[in-house]
Design a protein around this motif. Structure first.
Motif, PDB file in Angstrom:
ATOM      1  N   GLY A  49       0.829  -1.197   0.000  1.00 51.69           N
ATOM      2  CA  GLY A  49       0.000   0.000   0.000  1.00 51.69           C
ATOM      3  C   GLY A  49       0.864   1.248   0.000  1.00 51.69           C
ATOM      4  N   ARG A  50       0.452   2.202   0.784  1.00 51.51           N
ATOM      5  CA  ARG A  50       1.162   3.480   0.837  1.00 51.51           C
ATOM      6  C   ARG A  50       1.466   3.863   2.272  1.00 51.51           C
ATOM      7  NH1 ARG A  50       1.656   5.981  -3.856  1.00 51.51           N
ATOM      8  NH2 ARG A  50       0.437   5.211  -5.624  1.00 51.51           N
ATOM      9  N   ALA A  51       2.457   4.732   2.404  1.00 52.63           N
ATOM     10  CA  ALA A  51       2.830   5.251   3.716  1.00 52.63           C
ATOM     11  C   ALA A  51       3.077   6.747   3.609  1.00 52.63           C
ATOM     12  CB  ALA A  51       4.080   4.555   4.235  1.00 52.63           C
ATOM     13  N   ARG A  52       2.628   7.476   4.612  1.00 50.65           N
ATOM     14  CA  ARG A  52       2.899   8.908   4.679  1.00 50.65           C
ATOM     15  C   ARG A  52       3.996   9.136   5.714  1.00 50.65           C
ATOM     16  NH1 ARG A  52       1.113  12.881   7.925  1.00 50.65           N
ATOM     17  NH2 ARG A  52      -0.413  11.468   8.863  1.00 50.65           N
ATOM     18  N   ILE A  53       4.984   9.948   5.344  1.00 57.76           N
ATOM     19  CA  ILE A  53       6.088  10.236   6.255  1.00 57.76           C
ATOM     20  C   ILE A  53       5.625  11.240   7.300  1.00 57.76           C
ATOM     21  CG2 ILE A  53       8.438  11.110   6.471  1.00 57.76           C
ATOM     22  CD1 ILE A  53       8.929  10.276   3.588  1.00 57.76           C
ATOM     23  N   GLU A  54       5.526  10.779   8.543  1.00 59.76           N
ATOM     24  CA  GLU A  54       5.116  11.657   9.641  1.00 59.76           C
ATOM     25  C   GLU A  54       6.293  12.418  10.238  1.00 59.76           C
ATOM     26  OE1 GLU A  54       3.081   9.193  12.483  1.00 59.76           O
ATOM     27  OE2 GLU A  54       1.140   9.567  11.503  1.00 59.76           O
ATOM     28  N   HIS A  55       7.466  11.786  10.186  1.00 62.65           N
ATOM     29  CA  HIS A  55       8.670  12.420  10.762  1.00 62.65           C
ATOM     30  C   HIS A  55       9.877  11.908   9.995  1.00 62.65           C
ATOM     31  CE1 HIS A  55      11.596  13.910  13.677  1.00 62.65           C
ATOM     32  NE2 HIS A  55      12.149  12.708  13.643  1.00 62.65           N
ATOM     33  N   LEU A  56      10.824  12.801   9.716  1.00 62.74           N
ATOM     34  CA  LEU A  56      12.028  12.423   8.992  1.00 62.74           C
ATOM     35  C   LEU A  56      13.187  13.282   9.454  1.00 62.74           C
ATOM     36  CD1 LEU A  56      13.331  10.784   6.624  1.00 62.74           C
ATOM     37  CD2 LEU A  56      12.706  12.711   5.133  1.00 62.74           C
ATOM     38  N   ASP A  57      14.262  12.624   9.905  1.00 62.38           N
ATOM     39  CA  ASP A  57      15.483  13.347  10.228  1.00 62.38           C
ATOM     40  C   ASP A  57      16.667  12.459   9.831  1.00 62.38           C
ATOM     41  OD1 ASP A  57      15.889  11.463  12.282  1.00 62.38           O
ATOM     42  OD2 ASP A  57      15.040  12.774  13.822  1.00 62.38           O
ATOM     43  N   ALA A  58      17.857  12.800  10.300  1.00 61.06           N
ATOM     44  CA  ALA A  58      19.051  12.068   9.886  1.00 61.06           C
ATOM     45  C   ALA A  58      19.141  10.682  10.512  1.00 61.06           C
ATOM     46  CB  ALA A  58      20.299  12.875  10.255  1.00 61.06           C
ATOM     47  N   HIS A  59      18.311  10.404  11.510  1.00 58.74           N
ATOM     48  CA  HIS A  59      18.422   9.159  12.265  1.00 58.74           C
ATOM     49  C   HIS A  59      17.297   8.165  11.992  1.00 58.74           C
ATOM     50  CE1 HIS A  59      21.611  11.142  14.479  1.00 58.74           C
ATOM     51  NE2 HIS A  59      20.785  12.143  14.733  1.00 58.74           N
ATOM     52  N   GLU A  60      16.120   8.667  11.611  1.00 63.21           N
ATOM     53  CA  GLU A  60      14.992   7.767  11.427  1.00 63.21           C
ATOM     54  C   GLU A  60      13.883   8.448  10.644  1.00 63.21           C
ATOM     55  OE1 GLU A  60      13.567   6.862  15.349  1.00 63.21           O
ATOM     56  OE2 GLU A  60      12.574   8.817  15.578  1.00 63.21           O
ATOM     57  N   ALA A  61      12.990   7.600  10.135  1.00 68.04           N
ATOM     58  CA  ALA A  61      11.745   8.075   9.532  1.00 68.04           C
ATOM     59  C   ALA A  61      10.600   7.324  10.191  1.00 68.04           C
ATOM     60  CB  ALA A  61      11.737   7.837   8.023  1.00 68.04           C
ATOM     61  N   ILE A  62       9.535   8.030  10.491  1.00 72.72           N
ATOM     62  CA  ILE A  62       8.330   7.425  11.056  1.00 72.72           C
ATOM     63  C   ILE A  62       7.247   7.474   9.991  1.00 72.72           C
ATOM     64  CG2 ILE A  62       6.627   7.460  12.903  1.00 72.72           C
ATOM     65  CD1 ILE A  62       9.459   6.835  13.832  1.00 72.72           C
ATOM     66  N   LEU A  63       6.680   6.302   9.670  1.00 72.59           N
ATOM     67  CA  LEU A  63       5.719   6.182   8.586  1.00 72.59           C
ATOM     68  C   LEU A  63       4.350   5.777   9.114  1.00 72.59           C
ATOM     69  CD1 LEU A  63       7.889   4.095   6.065  1.00 72.59           C
ATOM     70  CD2 LEU A  63       7.837   6.583   6.359  1.00 72.59           C
TER      71      LEU A  63
END
Length: 240
Positions: A49-63
């Protein structure tokens, strides 16, 4: 990466995942993604399916995940392949996995160098990496089975018939009388030898298990070229 393949350990909940490492680097450097962007994703052995990026920085992404699509149908093929040279192995695994192969057996042969079986590319962590790359390329989530059999005769005599039951059995062999069939709609088991082919003794041993020798034409191709050419001939593999 045509699909970001998530593994169960990356899930925080069924609707939320955390991405780090290679996949995070890909989001930054290739996708040039940002917070709020939408990605194609899939969960190993589950839905896509699809995922929306809720948070993104140099260490992690929250989808935030929305997995509501079935993966493509697997290729109805059991591929028995003489272990190729290590530098080709990774490319071949990625290629066949991206094409939908779910059953791959790597076997020994007289013309397979003993040293090939010592390559680190056969270790579980490396196979996991190559399978992941293949599934991401092919937009698939179904995890394949890869068996390793480094004793040819016991494998052919004791296992080959059982794992290919109910399928049309073919062995690719240069100079065979019959051409490789096209556009099949049935389960197939295909044995492919090393560069230089199986030796006559090995061909006869495989034929004794009900395998029909076929050829792909007069040219002798490298394994990495022959394998996708044979799969594309046997099945109508859709591409996007």
């Amino acid at each position: 990466m045509n699909l970001l393949l998530l593994h169960p350990e990356q899930l925080e909940t069924r609707e939320r995942a955390r991405v780090t490492g290679r996949q995070l680097q890909h989001l930054h450097q290739v996708h040039r993604a940002g917070t709020g962007d939408t990605l194609r994703v899939g969960l190993r052995d589950s839905a896509m399916g699809r995922a929306r990026i809720e948070h993104l920085d140099a260490h992690e992404a929250i989808l935030a995940l929305e997995l509501d699509e079935a993966p493509p149908a697997p290729l109805p093929l059991t591929l028995v392949l003489a272990l190729p040279r290590p530098k080709m192995l990774r490319r071949i695994i990625q290629s066949v996995v991206s094409m939908g192969v779910k059953h791959l057996v790597l076997v020994n042969s007289y013309r397979v160098e003993k040293s090939y079986w010592q390559t680190p590319w056969l270790q579980p962590e490396s196979l996991t990496e190559q399978i992941t790359l293949g599934l991401e390329q092919g937009r698939d989530t179904g995890w394949p089975t890869i068996l390793q059999r480094n004793r040819f005769k016991p494998f052919v005599e004791d296992e080959l018939a059982a794992i290919t039951t109910g399928s049309r059995r073919l062995i690719a062999h240069p100079g065979s009388a019959g051409a490789c069939p096209q556009g099949l709609d049935e389960p197939v088991s295909l044995c492919i030898g090393p560069e230089g082919g199986f030796i006559p003794y090995e061909v006869e041993l495989i034929r004794d298990q009900g395998f029909e020798p076929v050829h792909l034409g007069p040219r002798i191709l490298r394994t990495e070229t022959f394998v996708p050419a044979a799969l594309g001939r046997l099945f109508d593999i859709p591409s996007g």
